[in-house]
Design an enzyme around this catalytic site. Structure first.
Site, mmCIF file in Angstrom:
data_model
loop_
_atom_site.group_PDB
_atom_site.id
_atom_site.type_symbol
_atom_site.label_atom_id
_atom_site.label_comp_id
_atom_site.label_asym_id
_atom_site.label_seq_id
_atom_site.Cartn_x
_atom_site.Cartn_y
_atom_site.Cartn_z
ATOM 1 N N HIS A 160 23.198 2.748 101.950
ATOM 2 C CA HIS A 160 22.732 4.570 102.138
ATOM 3 C C HIS A 160 23.002 4.920 100.614
ATOM 4 O O HIS A 160 23.947 4.319 99.744
ATOM 5 C CB HIS A 160 23.661 4.640 102.720
ATOM 6 C CG HIS A 160 22.350 6.020 103.307
ATOM 7 N ND1 HIS A 160 23.160 7.084 102.487
ATOM 8 C CD2 HIS A 160 22.052 6.804 103.880
ATOM 9 C CE1 HIS A 160 22.904 7.991 103.074
ATOM 10 N NE2 HIS A 160 21.905 7.548 104.269
ATOM 11 N N ASP B 213 19.855 4.042 110.831
ATOM 12 C CA ASP B 213 18.607 3.138 111.859
ATOM 13 C C ASP B 213 19.079 1.506 111.776
ATOM 14 O O ASP B 213 17.832 1.633 112.957
ATOM 15 C CB ASP B 213 17.792 2.972 110.513
ATOM 16 C CG ASP B 213 16.851 3.597 109.967
ATOM 17 O OD1 ASP B 213 17.157 5.010 110.897
ATOM 18 O OD2 ASP B 213 16.286 4.357 108.697
HETATM 19 N N1 ACO Z 1 19.038 -5.072 100.900
HETATM 20 C C1 ACO Z 1 19.702 -6.227 99.849
HETATM 21 N N2 ACO Z 1 20.459 -5.516 98.895
HETATM 22 C C2 ACO Z 1 20.186 -4.097 99.244
HETATM 23 C C3 ACO Z 1 20.390 -3.436 100.183
HETATM 24 C C4 ACO Z 1 19.136 -3.567 101.198
HETATM 25 N N3 ACO Z 1 19.587 -2.783 102.447
HETATM 26 N N4 ACO Z 1 20.502 -2.095 99.981
HETATM 27 C C5 ACO Z 1 20.840 -1.832 98.472
HETATM 28 N N5 ACO Z 1 21.184 -3.327 98.198
HETATM 29 C C6 ACO Z 1 20.828 -3.572 96.633
HETATM 30 C C7 ACO Z 1 19.818 -3.479 95.985
HETATM 31 O O1 ACO Z 1 19.437 -4.996 95.630
HETATM 32 C C8 ACO Z 1 20.632 -2.915 93.870
HETATM 33 O O2 ACO Z 1 21.670 -4.363 93.691
HETATM 34 P P1 ACO Z 1 21.045 -4.839 92.375
HETATM 35 O O3 ACO Z 1 22.639 -3.474 91.631
HETATM 36 O O4 ACO Z 1 21.802 -6.512 92.230
HETATM 37 O O5 ACO Z 1 20.160 -4.707 92.118
HETATM 38 C C9 ACO Z 1 22.016 -2.040 94.602
HETATM 39 O O6 ACO Z 1 22.137 -2.620 96.004
HETATM 40 C C10 ACO Z 1 22.292 -1.159 94.964
HETATM 41 O O7 ACO Z 1 20.426 -0.234 95.249
HETATM 42 P P2 ACO Z 1 19.784 0.971 94.935
HETATM 43 O O8 ACO Z 1 18.376 0.411 95.847
HETATM 44 O O9 ACO Z 1 20.100 1.156 93.917
HETATM 45 O O10 ACO Z 1 20.369 1.869 95.435
HETATM 46 P P3 ACO Z 1 19.714 3.203 95.703
HETATM 47 O O11 ACO Z 1 21.008 4.110 96.400
HETATM 48 O O12 ACO Z 1 18.464 3.324 95.328
HETATM 49 O O13 ACO Z 1 19.201 2.530 98.021
HETATM 50 C C11 ACO Z 1 18.441 2.298 99.788
HETATM 51 C C12 ACO Z 1 18.758 3.031 99.040
HETATM 52 C C13 ACO Z 1 17.012 2.423 99.814
HETATM 53 C C14 ACO Z 1 18.736 3.319 100.971
HETATM 54 C C15 ACO Z 1 18.506 0.781 99.717
HETATM 55 O O14 ACO Z 1 19.552 0.467 100.389
HETATM 56 C C16 ACO Z 1 17.559 -0.205 100.619
HETATM 57 O O15 ACO Z 1 16.833 -0.069 100.119
HETATM 58 N N6 ACO Z 1 18.171 0.179 102.197
HETATM 59 C C17 ACO Z 1 16.619 -0.500 103.345
HETATM 60 C C18 ACO Z 1 16.137 0.543 103.293
HETATM 61 C C19 ACO Z 1 16.627 1.047 104.183
HETATM 62 O O16 ACO Z 1 17.788 0.311 105.158
HETATM 63 N N7 ACO Z 1 16.838 2.678 104.382
HETATM 64 C C20 ACO Z 1 16.986 3.358 105.255
HETATM 65 C C21 ACO Z 1 17.897 4.624 104.764
HETATM 66 S S1 ACO Z 1 19.542 5.207 105.615
HETATM 67 C C22 ACO Z 1 17.990 6.898 106.809
HETATM 68 O O17 ACO Z 1 16.884 6.606 105.966
HETATM 69 C C23 ACO Z 1 19.005 6.988 108.209
#
Ligand code: ACO
Length: 371
Positions: A261, A314
């Site tokens: 998140h 979620d």
């Molecule tokens: N699975 C695997 N790796 C992840 C995940 C994940 N779910 N989430 C973050 N990471 C990793 C990224 O690959 C990245 O790694 P790196 O630095 O080695 O490249 C690091 O964590 C940071 O990720 P970002 O994408 O830069 O973080 P951001 O803040 O942009 O992303 C997000 C937040 C989009 C929610 C992300 O965690 C994600 O894609 N999660 C999965 C989708 C999800 O569950 N969304 C629901 C959000 S909550 C809601 O709407 C109620």
């Protein structure tokens, strides 16, 4: 000239609105909703109370609560909306159908074009009721079946769930569903709420702002994650399968839906912790779903160990909805229906003290070209 130092990709850490609605206080691990802790609201009050809190700024007295619930439950959806839905291709994603329906609602409100905060507050309960009924009937409408109307002898959450699953529901089921609605009701400035405020800031009306929010919420990085989580659980089949599937996905550098998140990133989303309790209670009440719980726990353990990532709301909303017998394609539309109250509070707040959103760019393209 825009200042490069002011650039934050994805607006991470940027304060983009002043609000009295909610705040994610990560230091104290509290989601503040108009002064209350969201978890306490989930445990102690009903969804209609939270709607009153969001719209009025304080928890409703009994009379206001009754009036709100009556308006939400008796709101009628124009027949034409269901006719439009019936004409859309059955293959169209449920969130796309919902987006179309929310947009079309404007056509049946003679004052649709007035971005007046007081008018928006007055029509908010009706809109929340209409959106819930549209969501409950999204699947039915594509199959040409007549919509199931709400029944005023039941409360809002019971009506919403009964209309979705088309059967009698137990108190334990209604309570679990209602807890998810409150958990989803409001959460500061996620992408969809920001999208709604950006649109509202042009003094566009509430229907346009809500339509933008549906479009945003569909994405798997946002609300679309709850249905993606369920497909992953179904593919995994059991706890061993869950661990193997997550490891395969991580090896392929795929994102695991339901984890991470932007604001909580390396901590558990407090809402996920609470919905995990809800799931446990539902499993006990129904005497089934132990395996689902075990799968979720295994997934959580693997992700913490491998990536230091924790579940978001979620992740635990999906198995709760599954045990309630809700069709998977409705998971994200339900998120939107629950969030309509929070979105309306933000649109009203934006219109009360408006300034147009108009940021700048960090230009990295060419200069000085000539034709
Ligand atoms: N699975 C695997 N790796 C992840 C995940 C994940 N779910 N989430 C973050 N990471 C990793 C990224 O690959 C990245 O790694 P790196 O630095 O080695 O490249 C690091 O964590 C940071 O990720 P970002 O994408 O830069 O973080 P951001 O803040 O942009 O992303 C997000 C937040 C989009 C929610 C992300 O965690 C994600 O894609 N999660 C999965 C989708 C999800 O569950 N969304 C629901 C959000 S909550 C809601 O709407 C109620």
């Amino acid at each position: 000239m825009a200042d490069e130092r002011a650039y934050s990709p994805g607006l991470e850490g940027v304060i983009a609105a002043e609000t009295q609605i909610s705040f994610l206080d990560t230091e104290n691990e509290e989601i503040v909703i108009r002064g209350y802790n969201l978890l306490e609201l989930i445990r102690r009050v009903g969804y209609v109370d939270v709607v009153g809190l969001l719209l009025d700024g304080h928890l409703p007295e009994q009379a206001r609560r009754t009036e709100l619930e009556r308006e939400m439950v008796t709101a009628t959806v124009p027949e034409t909306i269901y006719e439009i839905l019936a004409k859309l291709p059955a293959t169209m994603h449920a969130m796309d159908r919902l987006r179309t329906a929310v947009s079309a609602l404007a056509g049946f409100d003679p004052e649709a074009n007035s971005p007046d905060p007081e008018l928006d507050r007055a029509r908010a309960p009706r809109l929340i009721g209409q959106v819930a009924q549209i969501v409950a009937n999204l699947v039915r409408s594509t199959h040409g079946e007549p919509p199931r109307p709400f029944d005023p002898q039941y409360g809002f959450a019971a009506n919403f769930l009964r209309a979705i699953v088309a059967r009698e529901v137990t108190d334990a089921e209604v309570r679990a569903f209602e807890q998810s609605l409150i958990a989803y009701s409001e959460h500061e400035l996620p992408n969809s709420t920001f999208a709604a405020r950006v649109v509202a800031s042009t003094l566009a009306d509430v229907y346009g702002a809500l339509t933008a929010a549906v479009a945003s919420l569909k994405g798997p990085l946002h609300g679309g994650a709850n249905e993606a989580v369920m497909y992953m659980l179904l593919e995994a089949r059991d706890a061993e399968g869950m661990e193997a599937l997550i490891r395969q996905k991580l090896a392929r550098k795929e994102r695991i839906m339901g984890f991470g998140h932007r604001v909580y990133m390396r901590r558990m989303d407090p809402r996920a912790q609470l919905l995990k309790e809800t799931l446990r209670e539902l499993v006990t009440a129904q005497g089934q779903g132990e395996e689902l719980l075990a799968m979720c726990q295994r997934g959580e353990d693997v992700m913490r160990a491998e990536k230091g990532l924790y579940p978001n709301l979620d992740y635990y909303a999906a198995p709760v909805y599954y045990l309630l017998g809700i069709p998977i394609e409705l998971y994200t539309p339900i998120f939107f229906a629950a969030r309509t109250s929070g979105l309306l509070a933000h649109i009203i707040e934006q219109h009360r003290d408006n300034r147009l959103y108009r940021p700048r760019v960090l230009y990295t393209g060419p200069r000085g070209l000539h034709v």
